[in-house]
Write a protein that holds these residues in place. Structure first.
Motif, PDB file in Angstrom:
ATOM      1  N   ASP B  99       0.847  -1.204   0.000  1.00 41.31           N
ATOM      2  CA  ASP B  99       0.000   0.000   0.000  1.00 41.31           C
ATOM      3  C   ASP B  99       0.879   1.250   0.000  1.00 41.31           C
ATOM      4  OD1 ASP B  99      -2.174  -1.657   0.064  1.00 41.31           O
ATOM      5  OD2 ASP B  99      -2.395  -1.593   2.249  1.00 41.31           O
ATOM      6  N   VAL B 100       1.534   1.483  -1.142  1.00 36.28           N
ATOM      7  CA  VAL B 100       2.441   2.627  -1.261  1.00 36.28           C
ATOM      8  C   VAL B 100       2.133   3.384  -2.545  1.00 36.28           C
ATOM      9  CG1 VAL B 100       4.310   1.553   0.045  1.00 36.28           C
ATOM     10  CG2 VAL B 100       4.215   1.260  -2.439  1.00 36.28           C
ATOM     11  N   ALA B 101       2.467   4.681  -2.553  1.00 35.05           N
ATOM     12  CA  ALA B 101       2.244   5.495  -3.751  1.00 35.05           C
ATOM     13  C   ALA B 101       3.388   5.300  -4.748  1.00 35.05           C
ATOM     14  CB  ALA B 101       2.114   6.959  -3.363  1.00 35.05           C
ATOM     15  N   GLN B 102       4.571   4.935  -4.251  1.00 35.55           N
ATOM     16  CA  GLN B 102       5.765   4.888  -5.101  1.00 35.55           C
ATOM     17  C   GLN B 102       6.525   3.577  -4.853  1.00 35.55           C
ATOM     18  OE1 GLN B 102       6.810   7.537  -7.332  1.00 35.55           O
ATOM     19  NE2 GLN B 102       7.950   5.706  -7.945  1.00 35.55           N
ATOM     20  N   THR B 217       6.864  -5.487   1.977  1.00 38.32           N
ATOM     21  CA  THR B 217       5.516  -5.131   1.529  1.00 38.32           C
ATOM     22  C   THR B 217       4.792  -4.427   2.669  1.00 38.32           C
ATOM     23  OG1 THR B 217       5.520  -7.099   0.135  1.00 38.32           O
ATOM     24  CG2 THR B 217       3.406  -6.029   0.496  1.00 38.32           C
ATOM     25  N   LEU B 218       4.304  -3.212   2.394  1.00 35.13           N
ATOM     26  CA  LEU B 218       3.609  -2.444   3.436  1.00 35.13           C
ATOM     27  C   LEU B 218       2.125  -2.753   3.368  1.00 35.13           C
ATOM     28  CD1 LEU B 218       5.944   0.454   2.834  1.00 35.13           C
ATOM     29  CD2 LEU B 218       5.643  -0.647   5.045  1.00 35.13           C
ATOM     30  N   LEU B 219       1.559  -3.071   4.525  1.00 37.93           N
ATOM     31  CA  LEU B 219       0.192  -3.602   4.572  1.00 37.93           C
ATOM     32  C   LEU B 219      -0.664  -2.815   5.553  1.00 37.93           C
ATOM     33  CD1 LEU B 219       1.088  -7.404   4.819  1.00 37.93           C
ATOM     34  CD2 LEU B 219       0.314  -6.193   2.769  1.00 37.93           C
ATOM     35  N   SER B 220      -1.961  -2.743   5.222  1.00 39.69           N
ATOM     36  CA  SER B 220      -2.909  -2.105   6.141  1.00 39.69           C
ATOM     37  C   SER B 220      -3.518  -3.124   7.092  1.00 39.69           C
ATOM     38  CB  SER B 220      -4.030  -1.421   5.344  1.00 39.69           C
ATOM     39  OG  SER B 220      -3.454  -0.520   4.412  1.00 39.69           O
ATOM     40  N   GLN B 221      -3.483  -4.401   6.700  1.00 42.60           N
ATOM     41  CA  GLN B 221      -4.016  -5.478   7.539  1.00 42.60           C
ATOM     42  C   GLN B 221      -2.892  -6.453   7.875  1.00 42.60           C
ATOM     43  OE1 GLN B 221      -7.256  -5.580   8.511  1.00 42.60           O
ATOM     44  NE2 GLN B 221      -7.700  -3.719   7.348  1.00 42.60           N
ATOM     45  N   LEU B 222      -3.005  -7.054   9.041  1.00 41.68           N
ATOM     46  CA  LEU B 222      -2.039  -8.078   9.431  1.00 41.68           C
ATOM     47  C   LEU B 222      -2.226  -9.299   8.532  1.00 41.68           C
ATOM     48  CD1 LEU B 222       0.143  -8.462  11.627  1.00 41.68           C
ATOM     49  CD2 LEU B 222      -1.595  -9.547  13.032  1.00 41.68           C
ATOM     50  N   PRO B 223      -1.156  -9.798   7.896  1.00 44.11           N
ATOM     51  CA  PRO B 223      -1.329 -10.953   7.009  1.00 44.11           C
ATOM     52  C   PRO B 223      -1.683 -12.207   7.809  1.00 44.11           C
ATOM     53  CG  PRO B 223       0.984 -10.469   7.308  1.00 44.11           C
ATOM     54  CD  PRO B 223       0.242  -9.363   7.983  1.00 44.11           C
TER      55      PRO B 223
END
Lengths: 203, 240
Positions: B99-102, B217-223
């Motif tokens: 979840d990144v813009a770049q 990998t940047l995440l909004s939810q815990l995998p």
């Protein structure tokens, strides 16, 4: 002011009365310490304090948790029970002012030096021993906390010097507590026989 | 009607209580059922312990470091769950995505052109041993900021070339002493310690510090897969 003489003691010995806090402390302390020790030895075996991976390992029968993660589960659960129990008891002896009468005093130390009364001496030893375990119980918490959170509590970890010293101190509280339990029980028996021992657990 | 008559055992209430206490203790302390009981015990206390660990973590405060003379080169043991991958340094790319813009894809040269950060810290293994070690590398927080994570990001997930995987809370990945290291004790990072890039931080246990990291990998939810050892039962937060 008159000092009233106690009524004649009945021939049958009186059952010593123990405060409910003192009984609860003994029960919870024994159970949580057993679980802390057996899970602690499980963690010990992952990398023995003495000798590392090649060091001597404790036999499986003494271990709790099945493997390292299970040992840590038990250890980091019952650390709360053990330390909150000690805290509750600490507050109790502070608020009830028991610390002024129930723990070792200068009169006990004097009795050990000059008293001719063997019973008085045994009683003094009893009080010396059960007072001396308190810093050990606190040391187990302090050294454990220093290993659990060395980055967030660096001042505590550095008090112990090296990591090996810290691990050794934490481990050594186990044989000290076991030795204390034995001596404390023997002295309690000599002071008040089974009646006194039963009184702290049952009634 | 019973066919075989056995003598009636004399079982008083007291005796029954004693026996049930003993066998209960035996069941509790024996190793057969103990792993699943331990898991339940751990699952019960973990939310509390994790909350305390999050409160203890001071996300921007530096953990005090050690002098270079305190480094213990022999104390840092090698642990790995499977193989030791030998990566081609010329074709190596570090991916930063999620979840990144770049999203980023960086070569080793590009990574090493970024400012070098260095620290002498205590590496603590879940097994109980510890070693004072110097790590040099690039700040993970700096890399993540370059990828411009969305405001919803809460976790980072790390993939390694050997199949190892880990997930961290965002605050710990942004800690100023959390880095992707390519130096150990002033020398280029040895392959067995995780070259070309490994996670290094004073605030997490060793098993959180993945070696041979290839992807962040940047995440909004815990995998659902928390980490190699966590999925066997190790604690997820594992803060120090």
């Amino acid at each position: 002011m008159t000092i009233s003489q106690p009524a004649k003691l009945p021939k049958k010995a009186v059952v010593p009365k123990q405060a409910i806090f003192a009984k609860a402390f003994h029960w919870v302390n024994i159970i949580s310490l057993l679980l802390m020790m057996s899970s602690g030895l499980q963690i010990y075996n992952a990398n023995p304090v003495f000798g590392g991976r090649e060091g001597w390992h404790f036999p499986k029968g003494l271990l709790l948790g099945g493997w390292l993660a299970g040992g840590r589960d038990w250890h980091f659960t019952f650390m709360w029970v053990y330390s909150l129990n000690l805290l509750a008891y600490g507050l109790f002896i502070l608020i009830s002012r028991r610390w002024q009468q129930r723990y070792v005093s200068s009169s006990d130390l004097k009795a050990l030096q000059v008293s001719q009364n063997a019973k008085r001496k045994t009683y003094a030893w009893h009080r010396v021993v059960y007072t001396a375990i308190i810093p050990i119980l606190l040391l187990a918490i302090a050294s454990g906390l220093a290993m659990y959170k060395p980055a967030q509590l660096p001042w505590l970890a550095s008090l112990f010097g090296s990591w090996q010293t810290l691990r050794t101190v934490h481990f050594i509280t186990v044989p000290i507590v076991l030795g204390f339990t034995l001596i404390h029980s023997l002295l309690a028996f000599r002071v008040g026989s089974m009646r006194l021992i039963r009184s702290i657990f049952v009634r | 009607m019973p066919i075989i008559q056995t003598p009636r055992p004399v079982l008083t209430r007291r005796r029954l209580l004693q026996l049930s206490g003993l066998s209960g203790m035996g069941l509790l302390l024996g190793s057969c059922a103990s792993t699943s009981i331990a898991e339940q015990v751990g699952a019960t206390i973990d939310p509390l312990n994790q909350r305390v660990e999050e409160l203890l973590l001071n996300p921007q405060a530096l953990v005090p470091e050690f002098p270079v003379s305190a480094i213990e080169p022999e104390a840092l043991l090698i642990n790995s769950f499977d193989t030791t991958p030998n990566l081609d340094r010329t074709t190596f790319r570090l991916i930063v995505d999620g979840d990144v813009a770049q999203p980023l894809s960086l070569s080793l040269a590009e990574i090493q052109s970024m400012p070098l950060t260095s620290m002498v810290i205590r590496h603590v293994c879940v097994e109980g041993w510890a070693a004072i070690v110097q790590w040099g590398g690039v700040s993970l927080g700096e890399l993540i900021r370059r990828a411009q994570p969305k405001s919803t990001v809460r976790y980072a997930y790390f993939e390694s070339a050997d199949g190892y995987y880990e997930s961290w809370d965002l605050a710990s990945t942004l800690h100023p002493q959390t880095m992707l290291a390519y130096q150990k004790n002033g020398q280029p990072l040895p392959i067995e310690n995780g070259a070309p890039l490994r996670l290094a931080a004073p605030i997490k246990l060793g098993y959180k510090q993945s070696k041979w990291v290839t992807r962040v990998t940047l995440l909004s939810q815990l995998p659902s897969k928390l980490g190699y050892w966590e999925d066997f039962g190790y604690e997820w937060f594992a803060g120090l």
